[in-house]
Design a protein around this motif. Structure first.
Motif, PDB file in Angstrom:
ATOM      1  N   LEU A 214      -8.150   4.209 -10.208  1.00 15.32           N
ATOM      2  CA  LEU A 214      -7.200   4.235  -9.572  1.00 15.32           C
ATOM      3  C   LEU A 214      -7.419   4.905  -7.709  1.00 15.32           C
ATOM      4  O   LEU A 214      -7.094   4.083  -7.028  1.00 15.32           O
TER       5      LEU A 214
ATOM      6  N   GLU B 121     -10.393   4.980  -6.447  1.00 15.97           N
ATOM      7  CA  GLU B 121     -10.884   4.146  -5.817  1.00 15.97           C
ATOM      8  C   GLU B 121     -10.421   2.987  -5.199  1.00 15.97           C
ATOM      9  O   GLU B 121     -10.784   2.337  -4.492  1.00 15.97           O
ATOM     10  N   GLU B 122      -9.090   2.442  -5.526  1.00 15.73           N
ATOM     11  CA  GLU B 122      -9.168   1.920  -5.103  1.00 15.73           C
ATOM     12  C   GLU B 122      -7.861   1.939  -3.584  1.00 15.73           C
ATOM     13  O   GLU B 122      -8.003   0.935  -3.532  1.00 15.73           O
TER      14      GLU B 122
ATOM     15  N   ASN C 154       0.490  -1.316  -0.217  1.00 14.09           N
ATOM     16  CA  ASN C 154      -0.193   0.242  -0.326  1.00 14.09           C
ATOM     17  C   ASN C 154       0.728   1.006  -0.360  1.00 14.09           C
ATOM     18  O   ASN C 154       0.333   2.158  -0.601  1.00 14.09           O
TER      19      ASN C 154
END
Length: 774
Positions: free
Chosen positions: A197, A199-200, A150
């Motif tokens: 992207l 949203e991810e 992340n």
């Protein structure tokens, strides 16, 4: 189309990756932006950038302003808090500002101000430290792996997309996918990609990003209230979904996100920047691969290949290499062919480089490396208008640079070698200026030893100069000490005197102050030096303090300065060093002895510089005592013997006797190897020119057992590796020679050969004493 899109045109171009720098993508972004602005004809342009510098935007149109330049935002009360915002000619923001000023369109920055970000940075630093101090929470391997992924995604979202597309390099992916497209239709595609992207990762985004975007939405609303109807927002592609959907967020919610952040007072200015600082190679994390290539691509989009290859030819001719127009033509054709094979619209920097190596360099990349930095990165240094307000110290510095004839070196981005003859007025001014700047922490130049360049005496200096854009902040910081370089450096030295409690540091400061010609503080320095030297009982501290003080004494006398007070300090220090050195060198470990060895060499050089007969005699006496003391480490004994030998205080026979004793079989082999290291420090010529010494060393090595030889080999290798190649070759020849065939081996006994006739006379008495007679 929603009403918000009709009122606000969001032109997104690239990703803002770091708070302190904008990631510059290529000229294709700027070209698309200019086309979009031309077709839209906005009445207000909002740019992702620091609102602290809004007042400086009009300088963009000044004739003296030549990018690359950077906005410097800093906290005047704490100059460790500063942020740089670099711009090149091909930067989209730069072109947006120039477009707006030229057409009289309102333009401003809308990112979260640095006045708020500095506060948030301090709070984040405190929280991070608190988290380190607390007990860490347990985490599974899967959780740690997910958290790492992340962080990588948020740190470089374009890199994530590039990897999905099969590219290891996000810059290369961006160039191939977007940079050479000039069609404005690419904007919607980029917007959709960033929205997906975002949203991810929406649950992973940092609070700082939400604060920045909340502030930018507030600025868009503020522009609407002012009556602007055609608002263009130039921002990073990452932010575009959040800003284009400004009406999806409530004003009260954005205000809540920003509530409670205290402001820090900031100031801003324009400073020159360099292409080297824009590149990844410089270590600048928001850099680009090839500023020089991007500049050509922006100026000559249709002929960039021809211009680039022509530049290759020009630079190679400067290096006396063959480069003709035929080379240029063939290289252009090859680059275009490579692009076609790789299904690219136009060749990128990779294709251009490969074609140049093949055609100009016959396949050898080493030849291109000679000019690659100028070719890929470029040697451009920006310029800012003289009308920009600067502090008094900056004005004085520019005046001093001109008087010292260092303007050429000031404008160069490369390292410049500067030899100074201090008998020349301008060279003397240059030396004093460079020393003063070093005192203030503005290390524009590094002084080298003049002996390496065939120069002798104290009237010569050799400097390596390289100006760094970051000096702008250091100059502002130094402005707190005074309005001129001379005043600032004097005041700085006065403050340092109060802080320094160690004698060596104070002694070095005396040397620096003399070279900087700070006559008014020398008296205070010497007074402080006298007080601290009188209180210092540590002999090693006195040894550290003596060399720079002697150097300062010599430097001051050649410039006809009053050095009587310094001479008095030296007269007090040398006898204390001579008396205390043997005790300080007795029964110490290897690590301490190594440090003391280098201090001893420095003190020896200092005493030789003084050339005082009484000091020389006393120093040689203590060296002789240490050279024969069993309680002193082998390296120090060997070093003392060598110093005495070099000054002809002992003969070759005496040196051989010292070596025989040190290499006696009764002594520890490691200590003997240390003695050799000390004795041969700096040069092995005395072994080559004195066969007796070589024979003793050769015999000692020959008698070592294999196990002992393996133990002492690292020490011996370190000793001999310091010699020059011709010295080592000569020693190799000596090692192959059999001295036993032509000369008898000297005895390892320090008393010489045994007289057998005398031995027979005393032998009965010896037997009687030992009780072995019948």
């Amino acid at each position: 189309m929603p009403a918000v899109v009709q009122k606000t045109c969001i032109c997104f171009l690239y990703v803002m990756l770091q708070v302190f720098g904008i990631r510059h993508h290529g000229p294709g972004s700027a070209q698309r932006l200019l086309k979009a602005l031309e077709s839209m004809q906005p009445d207000c342009v909002l740019i992702e950038g620091p609102p602290d510098a809004n007042a400086l935007i009009p300088y963009v149109s000044n004739e003296e302003m030549q990018p690359p330049v950077a906005l410097l935002i800093y906290n005047p009360k704490n100059l460790t808090e500063g942020a740089y915002y670099p711009f090149a000619e091909f930067s989209p923001e730069w072109q947006a500002m120039a477009f707006s000023i030229e057409r009289g369109v309102a333009v401003r920055f809308i990112d979260l101000p640095q006045s708020l970000q500095f506060t948030l940075n301090r709070e984040a630093s405190e929280k991070k430290q608190l988290a380190i101090d607390l007990e860490p929470t347990a985490a599974t391997e899967e959780e740690v792996k997910l958290a790492k992924e992340n962080r990588q995604l948020l740190a470089d979202p374009l890199g994530f997309l590039a990897r999905l597309a099969g590219y290891d390099d996000s810059e290369r992916w961006w160039e191939v996918t977007f940079e050479h497209w000039t069609d404005e239709e690419i904007f919607p595609a980029l917007h959709d990609m960033m929205a997906a992207l975002r949203e991810e990762v929406k649950d992973l985004e940092s609070p700082r990003e939400r604060q920045r975007e909340a502030y930018m939405r507030q600025q868009i609303r503020e522009a609407r209230k002012e009556g602007f109807e055609r608002i263009a927002v130039v921002c990073g592609a990452w932010h575009s979904p959040e800003l284009q959907g400004v009406d999806n967020y409530k004003t009260t919610a954005d205000k809540a996100i920003l509530r409670g952040i205290k402001k820090t007072k900031t100031e801003a200015t324009w400073i020159p920047w360099t292409y080297d600082r824009l590149s990844f190679q410089s270590g600048y994390r928001a850099g680009i691969i090839s500023p020089a290539y991007y500049q050509l691509l922006f100026r000559h989009p249709d002929q960039v290949i021809v211009y680039w290859m022509t530049e290759v030819a020009r630079l190679m001719r400067q290096e006396d290499m063959d480069a003709s127009s035929a080379h240029v033509i063939e290289a252009v054709r090859l680059a275009q062919s490579l692009a076609s094979l790789r299904k690219l619209q136009v060749p990128g920097i990779g294709e251009l480089r490969e074609a140049a190596i093949c055609i100009f360099c016959n396949g050898y990349a080493e030849q291109l490396e000679l000019v690659e930095k100028k070719l890929i990165i470029g040697d451009r240094l920006g310029q800012v208008p003289t009308a920009i307000p600067v502090i008094p110290l900056q004005k004085d510095l520019e005046k001093q640079i001109k008087s010292a004839r260092l303007s050429k070196e000031r404008k160069s981005i490369y390292k410049e070698e500067k030899k100074l003859d201090l008998r020349t007025p301008s060279n003397l001014l240059a030396s004093q200026l460079l020393h003063r700047l070093n005192l203030l922490g503005i290390d524009w130049g590094w002084e080298k030893e003049v002996r390496k360049y065939g120069l002798a005496g104290s009237f010569h200096e050799h400097w390596t100069l390289k100006w760094q854009p970051e000096f702008a902040l250091k100059i502002i910081e130094a402005g707190m000490w005074g309005k001129t370089v001379y005043e600032a450096s004097q005041e700085f030295v006065r403050r340092q005197i109060e802080k320094m409690d160690k004698l060596p540091e104070l002694s070095a400061l005396v040397d620096q102050a003399l070279k900087a010609d700070l006559k008014e503080v020398i008296e205070h320095l010497v007074q402080a030096l006298q007080e601290r030297s009188a209180k210092t009982r540590d002999i090693q501290l006195l040894m550290d303090a003596l060399p720079p003080l002697v150097n300062a004494l010599r430097y001051g006398s050649t410039r006809q300065l009053d050095v009587a007070s310094m001479e008095q300090v030296v007269r007090q220090m040398i006898p204390r060093i001579i008396v205390g050195l043997p005790l300080a060198a007795t029964n110490i470990d290897e690590e301490v002895s190594e440090a003391l060895f280098h201090k001893l060499l420095a003190v020896h050089r200092a005493i030789q510089l003084l050339d005082h007969q009484e000091y020389n005699q006393s120093w040689q006496t203590v060296l002789g005592h240490m050279a024969t003391s069993d309680a002193i480490n082998g390296r120090l004994r060997g070093g003392c013997s060598r110093l005495l030998f070099d000054k002809r205080a002992i003969t070759v026979d005496a040196a051989a006797q010292h070596m025989s004793l040190a290499l006696s079989q009764a002594n520890d082999s490691s200590d003997a190897a240390s003695w050799i290291e000390g004795f041969l420090h700096g040069s092995g010529l005395l072994l080559i020119h004195n066969p007796d010494l070589w024979r003793i060393l050769d015999e000692w090595v020959s008698q070592l057992s294999w196990e002992v030889f393996q133990d002492v080999l690292p020490l011996l290798r370190r000793t001999f590796s310091g010699f020059s190649s011709p010295e080592r070759q000569k020693m190799l020849s000596l090692a192959k020679h059999d001295f036993a065939a032509d000369t008898p081996k000297p005895s390892l006994s320090p008393y010489g050969e045994v007289d057998e006739s005398l031995a027979e006379q005393v032998l009965p008495n010896v037997k009687l004493l030992l009780g072995i007679l019948n």
